[in-house]
Write a protein that holds these residues in place. Sequence first.
Motif, PDB file in Angstrom:
ATOM      1  N   GLN A  62       0.811  -1.216   0.000  1.00 23.95           N
ATOM      2  CA  GLN A  62       0.000   0.000   0.000  1.00 23.95           C
ATOM      3  C   GLN A  62       0.843   1.262   0.000  1.00 23.95           C
ATOM      4  OE1 GLN A  62      -2.756   0.100   3.288  1.00 23.95           O
ATOM      5  NE2 GLN A  62      -3.591   2.104   2.764  1.00 23.95           N
ATOM      6  N   TYR A  63       1.973   1.225   0.725  1.00 19.47           N
ATOM      7  CA  TYR A  63       2.794   2.429   0.847  1.00 19.47           C
ATOM      8  C   TYR A  63       4.115   2.322   0.084  1.00 19.47           C
ATOM      9  CZ  TYR A  63      -0.669   3.666   4.314  1.00 19.47           C
ATOM     10  OH  TYR A  63      -1.869   3.968   4.922  1.00 19.47           O
ATOM     11  N   ALA A  64       4.158   1.388  -0.882  1.00 18.68           N
ATOM     12  CA  ALA A  64       5.287   1.255  -1.806  1.00 18.68           C
ATOM     13  C   ALA A  64       6.627   1.133  -1.093  1.00 18.68           C
ATOM     14  CB  ALA A  64       5.295   2.442  -2.780  1.00 18.68           C
ATOM     15  N   ILE A  65       6.673   0.278  -0.099  1.00 15.38           N
ATOM     16  CA  ILE A  65       7.913   0.049   0.643  1.00 15.38           C
ATOM     17  C   ILE A  65       8.597  -1.179   0.050  1.00 15.38           C
ATOM     18  CG2 ILE A  65       8.884  -0.542   2.902  1.00 15.38           C
ATOM     19  CD1 ILE A  65       6.419   0.934   4.089  1.00 15.38           C
ATOM     20  N   ALA A  74       8.371   4.993  17.474  1.00 14.02           N
ATOM     21  CA  ALA A  74       7.719   5.560  16.283  1.00 14.02           C
ATOM     22  C   ALA A  74       6.860   6.769  16.602  1.00 14.02           C
ATOM     23  CB  ALA A  74       6.867   4.479  15.612  1.00 14.02           C
ATOM     24  N   ASP A  75       6.888   7.232  17.836  1.00 11.30           N
ATOM     25  CA  ASP A  75       6.004   8.308  18.282  1.00 11.30           C
ATOM     26  C   ASP A  75       6.013   9.552  17.375  1.00 11.30           C
ATOM     27  OD1 ASP A  75       4.183   9.316  20.428  1.00 11.30           O
ATOM     28  OD2 ASP A  75       5.766  10.830  20.605  1.00 11.30           O
ATOM     29  N   PRO A  76       7.154   9.979  16.805  1.00 12.26           N
ATOM     30  CA  PRO A  76       7.130  11.181  15.942  1.00 12.26           C
ATOM     31  C   PRO A  76       6.224  11.054  14.728  1.00 12.26           C
ATOM     32  CG  PRO A  76       9.375  10.629  16.573  1.00 12.26           C
ATOM     33  CD  PRO A  76       8.516   9.476  17.002  1.00 12.26           C
ATOM     34  N   TRP A  77       5.939   9.825  14.326  1.00 11.33           N
ATOM     35  CA  TRP A  77       5.131   9.622  13.118  1.00 11.33           C
ATOM     36  C   TRP A  77       3.717   9.131  13.430  1.00 11.33           C
ATOM     37  CZ3 TRP A  77       9.956   6.738  13.251  1.00 11.33           C
ATOM     38  CH2 TRP A  77      11.038   7.494  12.789  1.00 11.33           C
ATOM     39  N   LEU A  78       3.342   9.138  14.702  1.00 12.19           N
ATOM     40  CA  LEU A  78       2.048   8.596  15.097  1.00 12.19           C
ATOM     41  C   LEU A  78       1.071   9.697  15.506  1.00 12.19           C
ATOM     42  CD1 LEU A  78       3.219   5.512  17.205  1.00 12.19           C
ATOM     43  CD2 LEU A  78       2.244   5.494  14.911  1.00 12.19           C
ATOM     44  N   GLN A  79      -0.133   9.640  14.963  1.00 11.20           N
ATOM     45  CA  GLN A  79      -1.212  10.551  15.334  1.00 11.20           C
ATOM     46  C   GLN A  79      -2.036   9.995  16.486  1.00 11.20           C
ATOM     47  OE1 GLN A  79      -1.901  13.566  14.279  1.00 11.20           O
ATOM     48  NE2 GLN A  79      -3.890  13.854  15.255  1.00 11.20           N
ATOM     49  N   LEU A 111       0.981  12.903   6.583  1.00  6.43           N
ATOM     50  CA  LEU A 111       0.196  12.941   7.825  1.00  6.43           C
ATOM     51  C   LEU A 111       0.644  11.803   8.743  1.00  6.43           C
ATOM     52  CD1 LEU A 111      -3.368  13.585   6.355  1.00  6.43           C
ATOM     53  CD2 LEU A 111      -2.005  15.207   7.668  1.00  6.43           C
ATOM     54  N   ARG A 112       0.540  12.078  10.049  1.00  8.80           N
ATOM     55  CA  ARG A 112       0.922  11.042  11.002  1.00  8.80           C
ATOM     56  C   ARG A 112      -0.070   9.870  10.948  1.00  8.80           C
ATOM     57  NH1 ARG A 112       2.522  15.645  14.131  1.00  8.80           N
ATOM     58  NH2 ARG A 112       0.501  15.674  15.197  1.00  8.80           N
ATOM     59  N   VAL A 113       0.341   8.750  11.495  1.00  9.35           N
ATOM     60  CA  VAL A 113      -0.356   7.477  11.313  1.00  9.35           C
ATOM     61  C   VAL A 113      -1.217   7.142  12.531  1.00  9.35           C
ATOM     62  CG1 VAL A 113      -0.023   5.004  10.878  1.00  9.35           C
ATOM     63  CG2 VAL A 113       1.562   6.683   9.885  1.00  9.35           C
ATOM     64  N   ALA A 114      -2.405   6.570  12.279  1.00  8.57           N
ATOM     65  CA  ALA A 114      -3.237   6.014  13.337  1.00  8.57           C
ATOM     66  C   ALA A 114      -3.029   4.504  13.359  1.00  8.57           C
ATOM     67  CB  ALA A 114      -4.712   6.338  13.102  1.00  8.57           C
ATOM     68  N   ILE A 144       5.354   2.297   9.292  1.00  8.92           N
ATOM     69  CA  ILE A 144       4.854   3.514   9.938  1.00  8.92           C
ATOM     70  C   ILE A 144       5.515   4.750   9.346  1.00  8.92           C
ATOM     71  CG2 ILE A 144       4.776   4.797  12.116  1.00  8.92           C
ATOM     72  CD1 ILE A 144       4.578   2.069  13.548  1.00  8.92           C
ATOM     73  N   ARG A 145       6.849   4.713   9.248  1.00  5.17           N
ATOM     74  CA  ARG A 145       7.575   5.867   8.700  1.00  5.17           C
ATOM     75  C   ARG A 145       7.229   6.082   7.230  1.00  5.17           C
ATOM     76  NH1 ARG A 145      12.821   5.032  10.566  1.00  5.17           N
ATOM     77  NH2 ARG A 145      13.075   3.513   8.891  1.00  5.17           N
TER      78      ARG A 145
END
Length: 527
Positions: free
Chosen positions: A122-125, A189-194, A149-152, A140-141
């Motif tokens: 989905q996120y082309a990783i 991963a907190d910096p990227w989490l909503q 946007l940050r991730v739920a 997540i990153r």
Amino acid sequence: MTTIPFIRPGRKLPIGIQSFEKLRSEGFLYVDKTAFVYQLAQAGNPCFLSRPRRFGKSLLLSTLEAYFMGKKELFKGLAIEQLETEWKQYPVLHLSLNAENYDSPEKLENLLISQLQEWEKQYAITDINQSFSIRFMNVIRGAYEKTGLRVAVLIDEYDKPLLRNFHNPALQQVFREMLTAFYTVLKDADPWLQFVLITGVTKFAQMGIFSNLNQLNDISFDTTYSSLCGMTREEIETTFEPELHVLASANQITYDEMMQKLTRLYDGYRFTYADNTPPIYNPFSVLNVLIKQHFNYYWFASGTPTFLVEMLKQTDFDLRKLDGTEATSSSLSDDRADVNNPIPMVYQSGYLTIKEYDPEFHMYTLGFPNEEVKYGFLNFVTPFYTSIQESDTVFYIGKFIRELRSGDAEAFLTRLRAFFADIPYELNDKTERHYQVIFYLVFKLMGQFTQAEVRSAKGRADAVVKTPDYIYVFEFKLNGSAEEAIKQIDEKGYLIPYSADERQLIKIGVDFDPEERNLGDWIIEQE
């Protein structure tokens, strides 16, 4: 003549529906919890929620998923429509561990790999690492970098693999290591989490899964979210009014009588110590009874607590103390399972609930929430102590009750003696407590059909049974005589509370012979 409200064709009750999108798009009735969803989302804290099985945790996470994905059209007419103005489309990583049986490490590995592959696509990783934790962190990153946007992150039934293997320490250890590595990524991963919400039946990591997730806010006991899952009486009467009237009519009782029965059977859950919060009804049982129009133990029958009963027996817990037991507030919210103290696990699994709270000593008094759980549990545990199979308990108990209703105490005691004689040797550990537990089960189960009380307080008879025409007061003596039992009834004034009652008072003194493991002599006297 009472007029039954007409139920419009197409009113669909959402039993078993765990997808919010399906529920809303296909027109199922919905108890609106979206004000809670908005409040929870705005708080922004990583959260953990413990609730019993089939209490709506999966639907809650699905609702949060739809909200964070910005599916505004699904929330038309609901409370959140008046609260949210932006409707951003956040990336959502929703992991459910609810589907598998988890009887081997491969089952959990395959599920995690399948979910990670789906997210990576989905996120082309393309940089795929062998480590679950690194792969999850990259997802997540990557989701954050692709969307801006940050991730739920929503994790449903986090403890399913562990509870499924509670008595398989080796397999539990494997699952613990896999899940700990997976979940603890959420801290770094907190910096990227909503938003993060993890749900489960228990908070017991026994397991150390939460040891590195100390930033999680446990909202399981929060007054604010006490009715986040389940239903209040107001919600039930507002949402299902026509169905409630049909239920009353189908059972040939009044609306008020129907609500009283609904309350006795399915209400009574409390997930906070605050007195001003309404008790919660079991949503699974309420929806089932509204559909089937027949009162039954729906929630209890949907999953048996075998591992809890085994734990109670393993710890030699006195079953008579289960209803009314005390526990510290810290033990109920602890994340360490203690096999020597089964009560917190029994509570978090939904078989006990909060009855009272002592703020001075931070002590909870726990008890069965309602008759469904009480009698469902007692019926279920009976085969662990007696020769009665669960399917036969009503048959046996029914015979006991008919004899007492007819005033034939002699036949009742004769049947009780035969009942004890029929208990296989391997089920009878010859201890006084075992006999007392069996007496407790017999008299408690009689309470389903008539007024039966088992006493434990000093200065009260061992058991009291009230039928339409008789009140029986029982006193049992281990290593004593029937005469001593009758004398105690008289000297302690056990009949005094019933002296103004018009029913026939009957006192029964029984001696129990521990060598024979059965009733010995008895005396029956009428007042």
